[in-house]
Design a protein around this motif. Structure first.
Motif: not given
Length: 514
Positions: A82-87, A103-108, A134-138
């Motif tokens: 997710l963070p790679i896709a957002l970047a 924001w921070a992000a994590m997810g498949e 904050g966190l962006i997650c699934p």
């Protein structure tokens, strides 16, 4: 064109900051991920490519370099998708460049653009909050991440909903923390007939958090009693719940954010390897001793475990943590557990006396029990010999007292321990972990009690560690009686449960009650 998104890498239950930097440059059309990434992270480029295709997007015809900084920190797992896709989306203008600030992000990612769960949402949210992000997650991980408290959480179902949120066409609401669920109903001590001494030892172990060993022939009730220990223990405190949930989150054992205040009870099979017990393996995941943090680790058929696997538990039982050493990292997991073990007296199961006695006794008994090392045995506070259950025992009516009555006494004893700890400003006042000046303060023995303990030490029946553990055990016995001072009778009962540090010898039997 370059963009940056914050994410985390896990070192044990700790989440370390990682900056995902994506740069688009002219040159050969290629997608490269650098920064000491493992195979799962390297495969992110294909999942990102597939997710973009699922949205009707295509990667730009440029050289794309995704750098995971710091570059010398190992990166493992699929949550970097997710963070790679957002970047990448930020770099090509699909979402505003400043939308990800804060924001921070994590997810498949799945190939159709959905964001699927990845392990570690709770520690990731805790780390994001500590960084002021904050966190962006699934979506499925949102209720788990929401337990982090004040940390802002976004939990989109897909990349489409997240893009719409940042463009202002859809507003994602913050998820609520998952429920506190009740575990299975604990088994009751009323089911166990006879074995009164073993029940007494189980209650003492529960009251002070002491390690316990049952020795007896098959069918004597060893496993039955061990399985009833959770019913005597108090629920997890808020601090313990957070500590335990962090470990379970990293292991991927939390479903939809549902937590439980029941203490963990882990019972690995005796074929478990050293890595399975203490942690390690390819990705240095937590082992059984860490998954049982703040709870019970039950080892049935103790001598059948591998010698190295058993001895690997010696340090965690003393320090309350496991250090998994790798060439490029040292990973620490919490492992404060109460060990409960069960074993037969010899390989045939019956030992050298009574019906079905082993014809090779005492050599068979000595060899079998000798598989458990002396240093490990020295860390066991109570060792109870359980005779075979007779027909007379089985014909008795159910006991008058069950788990509820025993749990009430355990709760009163633990309340006394906590009151002492609060008065002396000690964080953890459980008797089974008391040490140093605090232990000396709470176990000031009377003269006869100290003389008895010194006599046992001079006779070589207890080690220096055994001295400390006997003091802890005597304090717990006194607490169950509501006694302010530790007297000779309490020391005598504590010594009766101790075994010598050399298993397999004739002196392996419990000490005689003095």
């Amino acid at each position: 064109m370059a963009a940056r998104v914050v994410t985390v890498a896990f070192e044990g239950v700790e989440a370390r900051r990682v900056d995902v930097e994506v740069q688009l440059t002219t040159g050969q059309q290629v997608f490269v991920i650098v920064g000491l990434a493992d195979k799962a992270v390297a495969e992110s480029r294909e999942r990102v490519r597939g997710a973009f295709a699922g949205l009707g997007l295509s990667l730009p015809g440029k050289r794309i370099v995704a750098n995971l900084a710091p570059a010398d920190m190992p990166k493992e797992g699929t949550h970097f998708d997710l963070p790679i896709a957002l970047a990448v989306m930020s770099a090509i203008g699909v979402i505003p460049m400043d939308a990800l600030d804060g924001w921070a992000a994590m997810g498949e990612l799945s190939l159709d653009g959905r964001i699927v769960p990845a392990a570690g949402a709770l520690p990731a949210a805790m780390a994001a909050g500590a960084m002021g992000l904050g966190l962006i997650c699934p979506e499925a991980s949102g209720p788990e991440a929401a337990w982090a408290g004040e940390t802002r959480i976004l939990a989109p179902r897909s990349l489409v909903s997240l893009i719409n949120h940042f463009r202002g066409s859809q507003i994602l609401s913050a998820p609520a923390p998952g429920p506190i669920v009740e575990g299975e109903r604990p088994k009751d001590l009323r089911d166990v007939k006879g074995q009164e001494q073993a029940k007494r030892a189980l209650e003492i172990a529960a009251a002070g958090g002491h390690n316990l060993l049952f020795v007896g022939p098959p069918g004597s009730g060893k496993s039955m009693l061990a399985q009833r220990l959770p019913g005597l223990l108090p629920p997890l405190s808020s601090k313990e719940l957070l500590e335990t949930s962090m470990v379970h989150s990293v292991a991927g054992l939390i479903a939809r954010g549902a937590l439980t205040r029941d203490r963990p009870f882990r019972s690995p099979h005796h074929s478990a390897s050293m890595a399975a017990l203490t942690g390690g393996g390819l990705k240095a995941k937590p082992g059984e001793v860490s998954l049982a943090h703040n709870g019970v680790l039950f080892l049935d058929e103790l001598p059948e475990f591998g010698v190295q696997a058993l001895d690997s538990l010696r340090a965690p039982l003393e320090t309350g943590e496991v250090m998994v050493a790798r060439a490029n990292a040292h990973i620490r997991y919490p492992a404060r557990v109460q060990l409960v073990a069960a074993m037969n007296p010899c390989r045939c199961g019956h030992g050298g006396a009574g019906r079905g006695a082993c014809g090779k006794a005492p050599r068979c008994q000595r060899d079998y029990q000798g598989r458990v090392s002396g240093p490990l045995m020295d860390r066991i506070d109570l060792a109870v010999d359980m005779p075979a259950v007779t027909a007379a025992d089985l014909s008795l009516p159910p006991p008058a007292e069950g788990s509820a009555e025993a749990a009430a006494r355990v709760a009163r004893a633990r309340a006394l321990q906590q009151d002492r700890a609060d008065a002396l400003e000690v964080a953890d006042g459980l008797n089974g972990r008391a040490e140093g000046a605090f232990l000396e303060k709470i176990t000031a023995l009377d003269t006869p009690g100290r003389a008895l303990l010194a006599q046992a030490a001079e006779a070589g029946r207890i080690s220096a560690r055994g001295w400390t553990r006997t003091l802890r055990l005597a304090r717990t016995i006194a607490d169950l009686e509501g006694a302010d001072a530790v007297r000779r009778v309490h020391v005598a009962e504590a010594l009766a449960y101790r075994r010598t540090t050399t298993p397999g010898e004739e002196s392996f039997a419990p000490m005689t009650r003095v």
